[in-house]
Design an enzyme around this catalytic site. Sequence first.
Site, mmCIF file in Angstrom:
data_model
loop_
_atom_site.group_PDB
_atom_site.id
_atom_site.type_symbol
_atom_site.label_atom_id
_atom_site.label_comp_id
_atom_site.label_asym_id
_atom_site.label_seq_id
_atom_site.Cartn_x
_atom_site.Cartn_y
_atom_site.Cartn_z
ATOM 1 N N PHE A 124 6.752 4.149 -2.507
ATOM 2 C CA PHE A 124 8.101 4.399 -1.986
ATOM 3 C C PHE A 124 8.812 3.127 -1.552
ATOM 4 O O PHE A 124 10.040 3.097 -1.465
ATOM 5 C CB PHE A 124 8.033 5.376 -0.794
ATOM 6 C CG PHE A 124 7.641 4.720 0.511
ATOM 7 C CD1 PHE A 124 8.597 4.095 1.305
ATOM 8 C CD2 PHE A 124 6.322 4.703 0.962
ATOM 9 C CE1 PHE A 124 8.249 3.474 2.502
ATOM 10 C CE2 PHE A 124 5.959 4.082 2.141
ATOM 11 C CZ PHE A 124 6.928 3.472 2.916
ATOM 12 N N LYS A 177 6.269 7.277 -13.142
ATOM 13 C CA LYS A 177 6.157 8.317 -12.103
ATOM 14 C C LYS A 177 6.488 7.629 -10.788
ATOM 15 O O LYS A 177 5.649 6.986 -10.158
ATOM 16 C CB LYS A 177 4.724 8.868 -12.089
ATOM 17 C CG LYS A 177 4.555 10.281 -11.578
ATOM 18 C CD LYS A 177 5.015 10.525 -10.163
ATOM 19 C CE LYS A 177 4.105 9.999 -9.106
ATOM 20 N NZ LYS A 177 4.694 10.084 -7.732
ATOM 21 N N GLU A 206 7.821 10.169 -4.904
ATOM 22 C CA GLU A 206 8.619 11.373 -4.676
ATOM 23 C C GLU A 206 9.492 11.246 -3.422
ATOM 24 O O GLU A 206 10.361 12.067 -3.181
ATOM 25 C CB GLU A 206 7.714 12.608 -4.593
ATOM 26 C CG GLU A 206 6.706 12.635 -3.448
ATOM 27 C CD GLU A 206 5.409 11.866 -3.737
ATOM 28 O OE1 GLU A 206 5.447 10.839 -4.450
ATOM 29 O OE2 GLU A 206 4.361 12.292 -3.211
ATOM 30 N N SER A 255 -1.143 2.681 -1.916
ATOM 31 C CA SER A 255 -2.143 2.434 -0.875
ATOM 32 C C SER A 255 -3.527 2.226 -1.507
ATOM 33 O O SER A 255 -3.791 2.685 -2.628
ATOM 34 C CB SER A 255 -2.168 3.608 0.094
ATOM 35 O OG SER A 255 -2.441 4.794 -0.621
ATOM 36 N N CYS A 313 4.618 -4.596 1.224
ATOM 37 C CA CYS A 313 3.207 -4.952 1.027
ATOM 38 C C CYS A 313 2.978 -6.420 1.347
ATOM 39 O O CYS A 313 1.840 -6.843 1.498
ATOM 40 C CB CYS A 313 2.793 -4.664 -0.402
ATOM 41 S SG CYS A 313 3.756 -5.591 -1.573
ATOM 42 N N GLU A 351 -3.990 -0.759 7.871
ATOM 43 C CA GLU A 351 -2.654 -1.137 7.399
ATOM 44 C C GLU A 351 -1.668 -0.173 8.069
ATOM 45 O O GLU A 351 -1.674 1.024 7.783
ATOM 46 C CB GLU A 351 -2.541 -1.000 5.881
ATOM 47 C CG GLU A 351 -1.164 -1.414 5.394
ATOM 48 C CD GLU A 351 -0.914 -1.153 3.917
ATOM 49 O OE1 GLU A 351 -1.418 -0.158 3.387
ATOM 50 O OE2 GLU A 351 -0.169 -1.945 3.314
#
Length: 514
Positions: free
Chosen positions: A167, A191, A194, A244, A299, A399
Site C-alpha cells: 500500500f 495485483k 487493496e 511485509s 520501507c 517493524e
Amino acid sequence: MIPGMTQTAPGTALTPFPLERVTHWIDGKPVAGVTERTAPVYDPALGAVRAEVPLASVDEVDQAVASAAAAFASWRTSSLTRRTQVLFAFRELVDRHKQELAELITAEHGKVVPDALGEVTRGLEVVEFACGIPHLLKGGYSEGVSTNVDVYSIRQPVGVCAVISPFNFPVMVPMWFVPVAVAAGNTVVLKPSEKDPSASLLVARLWEQAGLPAGVFNVVHGDKVAVDRLLEHPEVKAVSFVGSTPIARYVYETGTRNGKRVQALGGAKNHMVVLPDADLDLAADAAVNAGFGSAGERCMAISALVVVEPVADDLVARIRERIATLKVGDGRRSCDMGPLVTREHRDRVASYLDAGVEAGAELVVDGRDVRVDGDGSGFWLGPSLLDRVSPEMSVYTDEIFGPVLSVVRVGSYDEALALVNANRYGNGTAIFTNDGGAARRYQNEVEVGMVGVNVPIPVPMAYYSFGGWKDSLFGDSHAHGTEGVHFFTRGKVVTSRWLDPSHGGIDLGFPENV
Ligand code: NAD
C-alpha cells in the site's frame, strides 16, 4: 473507460471524480468483477470509505493471466523500436498526469501531495531507464570461435509476469517492475494493494494511451485468493513482490515451489548511526525527514536512531525542537505529514508507544497528543520520539511502519555496527559523520543492501538496483537497474555455423573448436 475517470481527448486531462466501485483492468478494458467479495477503500484523512474494491476470484485472475498470455505472442516479437516508442509516450503521459496521480495517491494513502508527487517522479525515473531497453538488451558476439562458427548471446522475455505491490507506494513500486518487464517484451498482471487500488487504473489508462496493446498490462485487485492463484498459475513465469516480510517469505517459497522465478522484497528496520563528530543539525534534520516523512510508512524510513555517546542528549533535544514545528493534517492542505493508512494500522502503531514505556523507554514526544489540520475522524498519529530504547524491546525488534522514532544510545562505533548487523532486516541504513574513514569502514562492514553516507534515505537511482539483504529480500534479484533487466529476461547463447561450400561430413565426436 475506467469508472471514475472522464476523458476529454487523447493526452489531455483525465478528470477523476469520487470512485464508488474500483474495477479490474483486463485485456485493455475495465472489468467490474463478478465477485461479491469487496473491501472498503478509505480516505484516511477523512476516516471515511471513498470506494469499494472487488476482490478477484480465481476465475477473474485466470482471465487476466489468459489475456496476458495471449498478448505475449505478439508483444515479444514487436520491435525494440516499437516498444521504445510506447515507453517514451508513456513517460510523457505519466509526466503530464502526475498531479492527478499524486492526488489519487493522497486520497487513498494519505501521504501529503508533494510527497505523492515525489513518489510518481521516482517511478518515472524507472520508466526513463526502461526507455534505454535496446541498449540494455544488447548481447555479446564472438566471430569465428571455430572455423565458420560464430557465437552470440541474446536475452529473451520470460512470459507473463505477476507484480504484487504494497500500500505504501501505489504508483512507484509497480513502476519498479512494470516498465522494465514490458520493455523487455513480457506481459504483466499487476495485483496492487487493496488499500489504495485506484492509481493503478489511471496508470493502466495511460499505458493504453501510450499505445500499449491490450493484454500487455492487466490489473486485478484482490487479496490472498488472487495472490495464491498468481503463485500457482502455470502461465505465470515470474513474480515480483513487495510487502511485509512474512508475506514476502511465503510468496518466495510458494512461487519457487511452483517453478517460478521470484523476487520478494520484504520489511525493514532501518538504522541511522550518528557518530559523535557528525554535524548534529544535519543529523537532526535527516532523522526527522526520514523518520516522519510519509508518516513513517516507507520501507526506507529511519526507525532506529543509533547515537554514539556523548552526543545523544544534544541530538534528542534538536530532534524534539524540530518535531514541534511539524504540521500534521490532511495531505491536500499544506501539511508536512498526513494520517496513517487505516484505523487499525494507526491503533497498532500507537500501541507501541505504551509498549515502549512499559519496557522502560522514555517517551519524549507522544504523537497521540498531536493537533491536526484535518477532519477529526482521520487516522491521525503525530510524530513520536522514544529515547533510551534497548534492543530487546518490541519497539526495536518489530517493524512498526509508522511515525515512531526510537533512539538507541551506544558507546562506540563497534557497538553501533554490531547492533545493525545483528538485526534480522537489512534494507537501508545511513551513517552520519564527518570522518571519511569511518564512513568508508561502515559501507564496507555493514550487512545492509542500501547505504547512505550523510544521506538518510539512500534509494538508488533507477539505473542501479533497489533491494535489501537478509529478511528484507527473498530471491537473488533486486529491483530495476541491470538486475531488473536480468530478472525479466532469460539468457540464450547461439552457436551458428554458416557453411562454407565444402564441409567436414559425419563426425560423432564431441564438438571441438578448430
Ligand atoms: P503486506 O505484506 O500486507 O501486503 C503486500 C501485498 O501482499 C498486498 O498486495 C496484499 O494484498 C498482499 N497480501 C497481504 N496478505 C497476504 C497473504 N496472507 N497472502 C498473500 N498475499 C497477501 O504489506 P503492506 O502492509 O501493503 O505494505 C507494507 C510493508 O511493505 C512493510 O512491511 C514495508 O516494509 C514493506 N515494503 C517493503 C519495500 C521494500 O522495498 N523492501 C518497499 C515497500 C514496502
